[in-house]
Design an enzyme around this catalytic site. Structure first.
Site, PDB file in Angstrom:
ATOM      1  N   GLY A 180       2.636  -1.067   4.370  1.00 45.25           N
ATOM      2  CA  GLY A 180       2.660   0.359   4.043  1.00 45.25           C
ATOM      3  C   GLY A 180       4.085   0.849   3.925  1.00 45.25           C
ATOM      4  N   GLY A 181       4.589   1.462   4.980  1.00 40.32           N
ATOM      5  CA  GLY A 181       5.910   2.105   4.971  1.00 40.32           C
ATOM      6  C   GLY A 181       7.026   1.245   4.391  1.00 40.32           C
TER       7      GLY A 181
ATOM      8  N   GLY B 152       1.614   2.515  10.820  1.00 43.84           N
ATOM      9  CA  GLY B 152       2.538   3.648  10.699  1.00 43.84           C
ATOM     10  C   GLY B 152       3.165   4.084  12.014  1.00 43.84           C
TER      11      GLY B 152
ATOM     12  CD  GLU C  65      -3.589   5.429   6.493  1.00 40.14           C
ATOM     13  OE1 GLU C  65      -3.493   5.449   5.253  1.00 40.14           O
ATOM     14  OE2 GLU C  65      -2.683   4.969   7.229  1.00 40.14           O
TER      15      GLU C  65
ATOM     16  CD  GLU D  88      -3.934  -2.603   7.121  1.00 40.62           C
ATOM     17  OE1 GLU D  88      -2.774  -2.755   6.729  1.00 40.62           O
ATOM     18  OE2 GLU D  88      -4.651  -1.655   6.777  1.00 40.62           O
TER      19      GLU D  88
ATOM     20  CG  HIS E  94      -6.374   1.666   4.850  1.00 41.04           C
ATOM     21  ND1 HIS E  94      -6.020   2.655   5.730  1.00 41.04           N
ATOM     22  CD2 HIS E  94      -5.308   0.839   4.755  1.00 41.04           C
ATOM     23  CE1 HIS E  94      -4.778   2.435   6.138  1.00 41.04           C
ATOM     24  NE2 HIS E  94      -4.320   1.337   5.551  1.00 41.04           N
TER      25      HIS E  94
ATOM     26  CB  SER F  91       4.459  -1.337  12.409  1.00 40.53           C
ATOM     27  OG  SER F  91       4.008  -0.005  12.578  1.00 40.53           O
TER      28      SER F  91
ATOM     29  CG  ASN G 290      -1.809   1.157   1.357  1.00 38.16           C
ATOM     30  OD1 ASN G 290      -1.853   1.994   0.456  1.00 38.16           O
ATOM     31  ND2 ASN G 290      -2.529   1.254   2.465  1.00 38.16           N
ATOM     32  CD1 TRP G 291       3.812   1.111  -2.630  1.00 33.08           C
ATOM     33  CD2 TRP G 291       3.719   2.054  -4.659  1.00 33.08           C
ATOM     34  NE1 TRP G 291       4.604   0.373  -3.478  1.00 33.08           N
ATOM     35  CE2 TRP G 291       4.572   0.928  -4.730  1.00 33.08           C
ATOM     36  CE3 TRP G 291       3.508   2.814  -5.830  1.00 33.08           C
ATOM     37  CZ2 TRP G 291       5.202   0.539  -5.918  1.00 33.08           C
ATOM     38  CZ3 TRP G 291       4.135   2.421  -7.011  1.00 33.08           C
ATOM     39  CH2 TRP G 291       4.973   1.295  -7.043  1.00 33.08           C
ATOM     40  CE  LYS G 292      -0.619   3.256   4.642  1.00 36.10           C
ATOM     41  NZ  LYS G 292      -0.648   3.385   6.097  1.00 36.10           N
TER      42      LYS G 292
HETATM   43  P1  PGA Z   1       2.261   0.477   7.717  1.00 33.54           P
HETATM   44  O1  PGA Z   1       0.834   0.594   6.980  1.00 33.54           O
HETATM   45  O2  PGA Z   1       2.899  -0.808   7.216  1.00 33.54           O
HETATM   46  O3  PGA Z   1       3.016   1.694   7.298  1.00 33.54           O
HETATM   47  O4  PGA Z   1       1.993   0.425   9.179  1.00 33.54           O
HETATM   48  C1  PGA Z   1       0.031  -0.521   6.746  1.00 33.54           C
HETATM   49  C2  PGA Z   1      -1.259  -0.094   6.095  1.00 33.54           C
HETATM   50  O5  PGA Z   1      -1.808   0.952   6.456  1.00 33.54           O
HETATM   51  O6  PGA Z   1      -1.788  -0.789   5.199  1.00 33.54           O
END
Ligand code: PGA
Length: 252
Positions: free
Chosen positions: A231-232, A172, A98, A166, A96, A210, A8-10
């Site tokens: 994500g990150g 994050g 977010e 998640e 998600h 994470s 997930n590159w956000k």
């Molecule tokens: P993260 O994000 O690996 O940066 O914690 C995961 C996600 O939101 O899908």
């Protein structure tokens, strides 16, 4: 095979930054023993077409981070599930945290998104997870049950669904769920899916929050953790590759 890996590159990357990363991933996925196993990249919408055409004839698949139900219409700023499918994407994220938190996406909208996406032929990763205060208040299982039951139903197309657990407090933050916490939540989610009539033994339940090279092996070794939504650590080839290696070398 339940294993699945997703990046997930956000809201990351500027034009010119994507191809170098894709080139590294393509080279690695083509030569890795496990390279044919399913891996999906979720770039920002503005790069969707470019990434899809660049990844043609490679084992890497592409999805959208978001989509709006319907075909077309007066919805300024939105991109429909039908448009996403027509561009050649195979997947979309729904639910998600977010989107729930910053864009006030409610269960009715999420349900409409999921049903519409599946009708258009997209595969959905439906994301759920509790906040820190919900976990501390002992509400984790109730929250997961609610998030599953208000969006999924016996009419869900199970063969085009994966679920991502998640925990919001892990996204994050650098604080991942422990392998035991992940296993407990995943096993519970699998039971809930079975209650709804899903072929739960065949559904992929991904962990997200994470994930890093140094925690992936332990988390993926849990029997009900089938993969990851990263994500990150998906923003750099090196870290994403070592998470992929941890997954594909983990026990089935
Ligand atoms: P993260 O994000 O690996 O940066 O914690 C995961 C996600 O939101 O899908």
């Amino acid at each position: 095979m339940r294993k699945l890996l997703a990046a997930n590159w956000k809201m990351h990357f500027y034009p010119g930054e994507i191809k170098p990363l894709l080139n590294e991933l393509i080279t690695h996925w083509k030569k890795a023993e496990w390279g044919a196993h399913p891996t999906v990249l979720f770039p920002p919408m503005i790069y969707l077409r470019e990434v899809i055409s660049y990844l043609q004839d490679t084992p890497l698949q592409v999805g959208a981070q978001n989509g709006y139900p319907g075909e077309f219409g007066a919805f300024t700023g939105e991109v429909s599930m039908a448009q996403i499918a027509a561009c050649g994407a195979q997947w979309v994220l729904v639910g998600h945290s977010e989107r729930r938190q910053y864009f006030s996406e409610n269960p009715t909208l999420l349900r409409n998104k999921l049903v519409d996406a599946q009708q258009r032929g997209l595969q959905v990763i439906y994301c759920i997870g509790e906040t820190l205060s919900q976990r501390q208040g002992g509400e984790t299982f109730a929250v997961l049950r609610q998030q599953i039951e208000e969006v999924l139903s016996k009419d869900t197309k199970w063969n085009s669904l994966a679920v991502a657990y998640e925990p919001v407090w892990a996204i994050g933050t650098g604080i991942n769920a422990t392998p035991d916490q992940a296993q407990e939540a995943h096993a519970f989610i699998r039971t809930l899916l079975a209650e709804l009539g899903a072929p739960a033994d065949r559904l992929s339940i991904l962990y997200g929050g994470s994930l890093k090279p140094d925690n992936a092996v332990e988390i993926f070794s849990q029997p009900d953790v089938d993969g990851g939504l990263v994500g990150g650590a998906s923003l750099r080839a090196e870290t994403f590759i070592s998470i992929a290696e941890a997954l594909w070398n983990s026990p089935d």
